[in-house]
Write a protein that holds these residues in place. Structure first.
Motif, PDB file in Angstrom:
ATOM      1  N   LEU A 187      -2.220 -35.451  30.698  1.00 42.56           N
ATOM      2  CA  LEU A 187      -1.076 -34.897  29.810  1.00 42.56           C
ATOM      3  C   LEU A 187       0.206 -35.635  30.349  1.00 42.56           C
ATOM      4  CD1 LEU A 187      -1.898 -31.057  30.268  1.00 42.56           C
ATOM      5  CD2 LEU A 187      -2.065 -32.391  28.351  1.00 42.56           C
ATOM      6  N   ALA A 188       0.209 -36.023  31.572  1.00 44.73           N
ATOM      7  CA  ALA A 188       1.628 -36.884  31.665  1.00 44.73           C
ATOM      8  C   ALA A 188       1.505 -38.309  31.043  1.00 44.73           C
ATOM      9  CB  ALA A 188       1.625 -37.140  33.394  1.00 44.73           C
ATOM     10  N   GLY A 189       0.255 -38.766  30.658  1.00 39.80           N
ATOM     11  CA  GLY A 189       0.146 -39.864  30.063  1.00 39.80           C
ATOM     12  C   GLY A 189       0.348 -39.687  28.530  1.00 39.80           C
ATOM     13  N   VAL A 190       0.250 -38.537  27.954  1.00 40.06           N
ATOM     14  CA  VAL A 190       0.524 -38.381  26.546  1.00 40.06           C
ATOM     15  C   VAL A 190       2.003 -37.546  26.350  1.00 40.06           C
ATOM     16  CG1 VAL A 190      -1.956 -38.189  25.815  1.00 40.06           C
ATOM     17  CG2 VAL A 190      -0.849 -36.257  26.577  1.00 40.06           C
ATOM     18  N   ALA A 191       2.472 -37.094  27.229  1.00 35.35           N
ATOM     19  CA  ALA A 191       3.751 -36.454  27.334  1.00 35.35           C
ATOM     20  C   ALA A 191       4.676 -36.982  28.428  1.00 35.35           C
ATOM     21  CB  ALA A 191       3.716 -35.253  27.269  1.00 35.35           C
ATOM     22  N   PRO A 192       5.042 -38.134  28.568  1.00 30.26           N
ATOM     23  CA  PRO A 192       5.594 -38.736  29.706  1.00 30.26           C
ATOM     24  C   PRO A 192       6.966 -38.059  30.201  1.00 30.26           C
ATOM     25  CG  PRO A 192       5.539 -40.356  28.190  1.00 30.26           C
ATOM     26  CD  PRO A 192       4.714 -39.390  27.632  1.00 30.26           C
ATOM     27  N   ASP A 193       7.543 -37.511  28.951  1.00 29.52           N
ATOM     28  CA  ASP A 193       8.926 -36.737  29.433  1.00 29.52           C
ATOM     29  C   ASP A 193       8.749 -35.561  30.105  1.00 29.52           C
ATOM     30  OD1 ASP A 193       7.583 -36.020  26.790  1.00 29.52           O
ATOM     31  OD2 ASP A 193       9.445 -34.660  26.600  1.00 29.52           O
ATOM     32  N   LYS A 194       7.630 -35.055  30.163  1.00 30.93           N
ATOM     33  CA  LYS A 194       7.129 -33.957  30.829  1.00 30.93           C
ATOM     34  C   LYS A 194       6.394 -34.196  32.312  1.00 30.93           C
ATOM     35  CE  LYS A 194       9.185 -31.065  27.979  1.00 30.93           C
ATOM     36  NZ  LYS A 194      10.411 -30.153  28.569  1.00 30.93           N
ATOM     37  N   ALA A 195       6.259 -35.505  32.416  1.00 35.18           N
ATOM     38  CA  ALA A 195       5.351 -35.853  33.440  1.00 35.18           C
ATOM     39  C   ALA A 195       5.613 -34.588  34.903  1.00 35.18           C
ATOM     40  CB  ALA A 195       5.488 -37.307  33.844  1.00 35.18           C
ATOM     41  N   ASN A 196       6.711 -34.832  35.506  1.00 27.50           N
ATOM     42  CA  ASN A 196       6.966 -34.085  36.936  1.00 27.50           C
ATOM     43  C   ASN A 196       6.627 -32.743  36.521  1.00 27.50           C
ATOM     44  OD1 ASN A 196       8.014 -36.288  37.964  1.00 27.50           O
ATOM     45  ND2 ASN A 196      10.258 -35.724  37.358  1.00 27.50           N
ATOM     46  N   ALA A 197       6.783 -31.911  35.538  1.00 28.39           N
ATOM     47  CA  ALA A 197       6.313 -30.575  35.410  1.00 28.39           C
ATOM     48  C   ALA A 197       4.908 -30.420  35.316  1.00 28.39           C
ATOM     49  CB  ALA A 197       7.029 -29.780  34.242  1.00 28.39           C
ATOM     50  N   LEU A 198       4.306 -31.370  34.573  1.00 28.08           N
ATOM     51  CA  LEU A 198       2.876 -31.542  34.348  1.00 28.08           C
ATOM     52  C   LEU A 198       1.902 -31.761  35.713  1.00 28.08           C
ATOM     53  CD1 LEU A 198       2.968 -33.224  30.880  1.00 28.08           C
ATOM     54  CD2 LEU A 198       1.969 -30.712  30.924  1.00 28.08           C
ATOM     55  N   LEU A 199       2.405 -32.590  36.346  1.00 31.41           N
ATOM     56  CA  LEU A 199       1.840 -32.949  37.530  1.00 31.41           C
ATOM     57  C   LEU A 199       2.024 -31.695  38.663  1.00 31.41           C
ATOM     58  CD1 LEU A 199       2.796 -36.714  37.732  1.00 31.41           C
ATOM     59  CD2 LEU A 199       0.616 -35.714  37.329  1.00 31.41           C
ATOM     60  N   GLN A 200       3.166 -31.161  38.516  1.00 34.15           N
ATOM     61  CA  GLN A 200       3.344 -30.069  39.627  1.00 34.15           C
ATOM     62  C   GLN A 200       2.363 -28.954  39.306  1.00 34.15           C
ATOM     63  OE1 GLN A 200       7.516 -29.130  39.245  1.00 34.15           O
ATOM     64  NE2 GLN A 200       8.253 -31.077  40.132  1.00 34.15           N
ATOM     65  N   ARG A 201       2.177 -28.850  37.899  1.00 36.99           N
ATOM     66  CA  ARG A 201       1.327 -27.560  37.485  1.00 36.99           C
ATOM     67  C   ARG A 201      -0.104 -27.905  37.801  1.00 36.99           C
ATOM     68  NH1 ARG A 201      -1.194 -23.813  37.582  1.00 36.99           N
ATOM     69  NH2 ARG A 201      -1.358 -22.158  36.100  1.00 36.99           N
ATOM     70  N   GLY A 202      -0.498 -29.242  37.591  1.00 39.72           N
ATOM     71  CA  GLY A 202      -1.903 -29.531  37.934  1.00 39.72           C
ATOM     72  C   GLY A 202      -2.221 -29.455  39.430  1.00 39.72           C
ATOM     73  N   HIS A 203      -1.210 -29.781  40.123  1.00 40.81           N
ATOM     74  CA  HIS A 203      -1.338 -29.718  41.759  1.00 40.81           C
ATOM     75  C   HIS A 203      -1.427 -28.203  42.186  1.00 40.81           C
ATOM     76  CE1 HIS A 203      -0.377 -30.315  46.043  1.00 40.81           C
ATOM     77  NE2 HIS A 203      -0.630 -31.576  45.952  1.00 40.81           N
ATOM     78  N   ALA A 204      -0.334 -27.505  41.425  1.00 34.83           N
ATOM     79  CA  ALA A 204      -0.618 -25.877  41.839  1.00 34.83           C
ATOM     80  C   ALA A 204      -1.919 -25.384  41.380  1.00 34.83           C
ATOM     81  CB  ALA A 204       0.565 -25.115  40.895  1.00 34.83           C
ATOM     82  N   PHE A 205      -2.536 -25.898  40.113  1.00 31.29           N
ATOM     83  CA  PHE A 205      -3.852 -25.400  39.898  1.00 31.29           C
ATOM     84  C   PHE A 205      -4.828 -25.622  40.876  1.00 31.29           C
ATOM     85  CE2 PHE A 205      -7.946 -25.790  37.405  1.00 31.29           C
ATOM     86  CZ  PHE A 205      -7.691 -24.714  36.513  1.00 31.29           C
ATOM     87  N   GLY A 206      -4.766 -26.663  41.444  1.00 33.94           N
ATOM     88  CA  GLY A 206      -5.861 -27.011  42.757  1.00 33.94           C
ATOM     89  C   GLY A 206      -5.371 -25.761  43.951  1.00 33.94           C
ATOM     90  N   ASP A 207      -4.073 -25.789  44.273  1.00 32.68           N
ATOM     91  CA  ASP A 207      -3.647 -25.123  45.345  1.00 32.68           C
ATOM     92  C   ASP A 207      -4.084 -23.627  45.206  1.00 32.68           C
ATOM     93  OD1 ASP A 207      -2.188 -27.193  46.593  1.00 32.68           O
ATOM     94  OD2 ASP A 207      -0.427 -26.532  46.065  1.00 32.68           O
ATOM     95  N   SER A 208      -4.111 -23.214  43.965  1.00 35.52           N
ATOM     96  CA  SER A 208      -4.528 -21.833  43.412  1.00 35.52           C
ATOM     97  C   SER A 208      -5.958 -21.493  44.128  1.00 35.52           C
ATOM     98  CB  SER A 208      -4.768 -21.751  41.981  1.00 35.52           C
ATOM     99  OG  SER A 208      -3.378 -21.339  41.488  1.00 35.52           O
ATOM    100  N   ARG A 209      -6.753 -22.541  44.289  1.00 30.43           N
ATOM    101  CA  ARG A 209      -8.211 -22.277  44.845  1.00 30.43           C
ATOM    102  C   ARG A 209      -8.069 -21.962  46.620  1.00 30.43           C
ATOM    103  NH1 ARG A 209     -11.351 -20.242  41.851  1.00 30.43           N
ATOM    104  NH2 ARG A 209     -13.161 -21.203  42.289  1.00 30.43           N
ATOM    105  N   MET A 210      -6.963 -22.624  47.180  1.00 33.22           N
ATOM    106  CA  MET A 210      -6.870 -22.265  48.565  1.00 33.22           C
ATOM    107  C   MET A 210      -6.211 -20.873  48.697  1.00 33.22           C
ATOM    108  SD  MET A 210      -4.745 -24.655  51.042  1.00 33.22           S
ATOM    109  CE  MET A 210      -3.308 -24.598  50.342  1.00 33.22           C
ATOM    110  N   VAL A 211      -5.107 -20.751  47.868  1.00 36.58           N
ATOM    111  CA  VAL A 211      -4.513 -19.182  47.900  1.00 36.58           C
ATOM    112  C   VAL A 211      -5.788 -18.164  47.611  1.00 36.58           C
ATOM    113  CG1 VAL A 211      -3.094 -17.801  46.536  1.00 36.58           C
ATOM    114  CG2 VAL A 211      -2.610 -20.226  47.253  1.00 36.58           C
ATOM    115  N   CYS A 212      -6.691 -18.418  46.780  1.00 35.55           N
ATOM    116  CA  CYS A 212      -7.651 -17.515  46.321  1.00 35.55           C
ATOM    117  C   CYS A 212      -8.582 -17.206  47.419  1.00 35.55           C
ATOM    118  CB  CYS A 212      -8.372 -18.028  44.964  1.00 35.55           C
ATOM    119  SG  CYS A 212      -9.348 -16.770  44.481  1.00 35.55           S
ATOM    120  N   GLY A 213      -8.750 -18.367  48.508  1.00 28.63           N
ATOM    121  CA  GLY A 213      -9.530 -18.249  49.595  1.00 28.63           C
ATOM    122  C   GLY A 213     -10.976 -18.805  49.393  1.00 28.63           C
ATOM    123  N   VAL A 214     -11.054 -19.497  48.391  1.00 33.27           N
ATOM    124  CA  VAL A 214     -12.396 -20.434  48.166  1.00 33.27           C
ATOM    125  C   VAL A 214     -12.325 -21.760  48.444  1.00 33.27           C
ATOM    126  CG1 VAL A 214     -12.838 -18.692  46.206  1.00 33.27           C
ATOM    127  CG2 VAL A 214     -11.974 -20.821  45.546  1.00 33.27           C
TER     128      VAL A 214
END
Length: 275
Positions: A187-214
């Protein structure tokens, strides 16, 4: 954020390729087809035999008693404090990989709607890359068969219905972290003006699995390496490239029309996911 993940993001930004002339990629799930009938998960862009070799890309998981294992345990204990908080609720929401619900994960970060109806090429870009990034983790996952935190420590997760299945599925590397990071990069590649927010959300998506305990922290780090490798491989696929160009056009059209995210919880999401 691991240096390998940052380097992958920089490489993707610097190496955007010119549009590839090819037939218009399909946006119909019926035309693309399911990789396994009845699952709702569509075929990816890449043949499974050509996906990155995760076993060659990531080191073995931390050995019990090692410094990295101790760090995993410490990070896991810290996330237990997030139970029954808004961050825990978003971890539960991030469990769902089925569309159309999963299309909304990045809607707030992109600040526009994402759906089969409104943005069919953008929607298909996410649906098909899901399988590519997810499957790319399995060579290492099946080899190491690492126990997940909840199974090793006798705890519960944010998604009890997943536990029976996940207790039989290797923890390392994390498929969700690979997918979240791959989606963020794409998504950062197709919407570079939103890259920071998109990469942060992608990182948080992975972090959710640690928060979840799995998942352990090191599972997420390894998953992001594999996700970045999958995206790098996708750059050489003409169908993916063509669909990405059409997704860019959809984003430009939505912006020209002044369309905004149709999610009502963007402010609460941002507050809950703030690092």
């Amino acid at each position: 954020m691991p240096l390998s993940a940052l380097a992958a993001a920089a490489l993707l930004s610097a190496c955007q390729t010119a549009p590839v002339k090819t037939a218009t990629p399909p946006t119909s799930p019926e035309v693309v087809g399911e990789f396994r009938k009845g699952t709702g998960y569509l075929n990816g862009y890449i043949d499974r035999k050509e996906l990155p070799d995760s076993l060659a890309l990531v080191p073995p998981p931390p050995a019990p008693g090692s410094a990295r294992y101790s760090a995993d345990l410490q990070q896991h204990q810290q996330t237990r404090a997030l139970r029954n908080t808004p961050r825990w609720e978003y971890a539960f929401k991030d469990v769902n990989l089925k569309f159309p619900e999963a299309a909304g994960v990045f809607s707030c970060a992109l600040d526009m709607p994402i759906s089969q109806e409104a943005t069919p090429h953008l929607n298909m870009l996410l649906r098909r890359s899901l399988v590519d990034a997810g499957f790319a983790t399995y060579k290492a996952k099946d080899h190491y068969q690492r126990k997940r935190p909840f199974a090793e420590l006798g705890e519960t997760t944010c998604s009890p219905k997943e536990e029976a299945h996940l207790s039989k599925d290797g923890s390392y590397p994390s498929g969700h972290a690979a997918l979240g990071w791959a989606w963020g990069l794409i998504l950062a590649g197709v919407a570079p003006d939103k890259a920071n927010a998109l990469l942060q959300r992608g990182h948080a998506f992975g972090d959710s699995r640690m928060v979840c305990g799995v998942h352990w922290q090191s599972d997420l780090e390894a998953g992001r390496v594999v996700g970045a490798a999958a995206v790098a491989r996708l750059q050489a696929d003409p169908v993916f490239q063509a669909q990405a160009q059409l997704a860019k056009a959809e984003i430009a059209s939505a912006r020209a029309k002044g369309l905004k995210s149709d999610r009502q919880d963007c402010a609460s999401e941002a507050a809950a996911l703030k690092r």
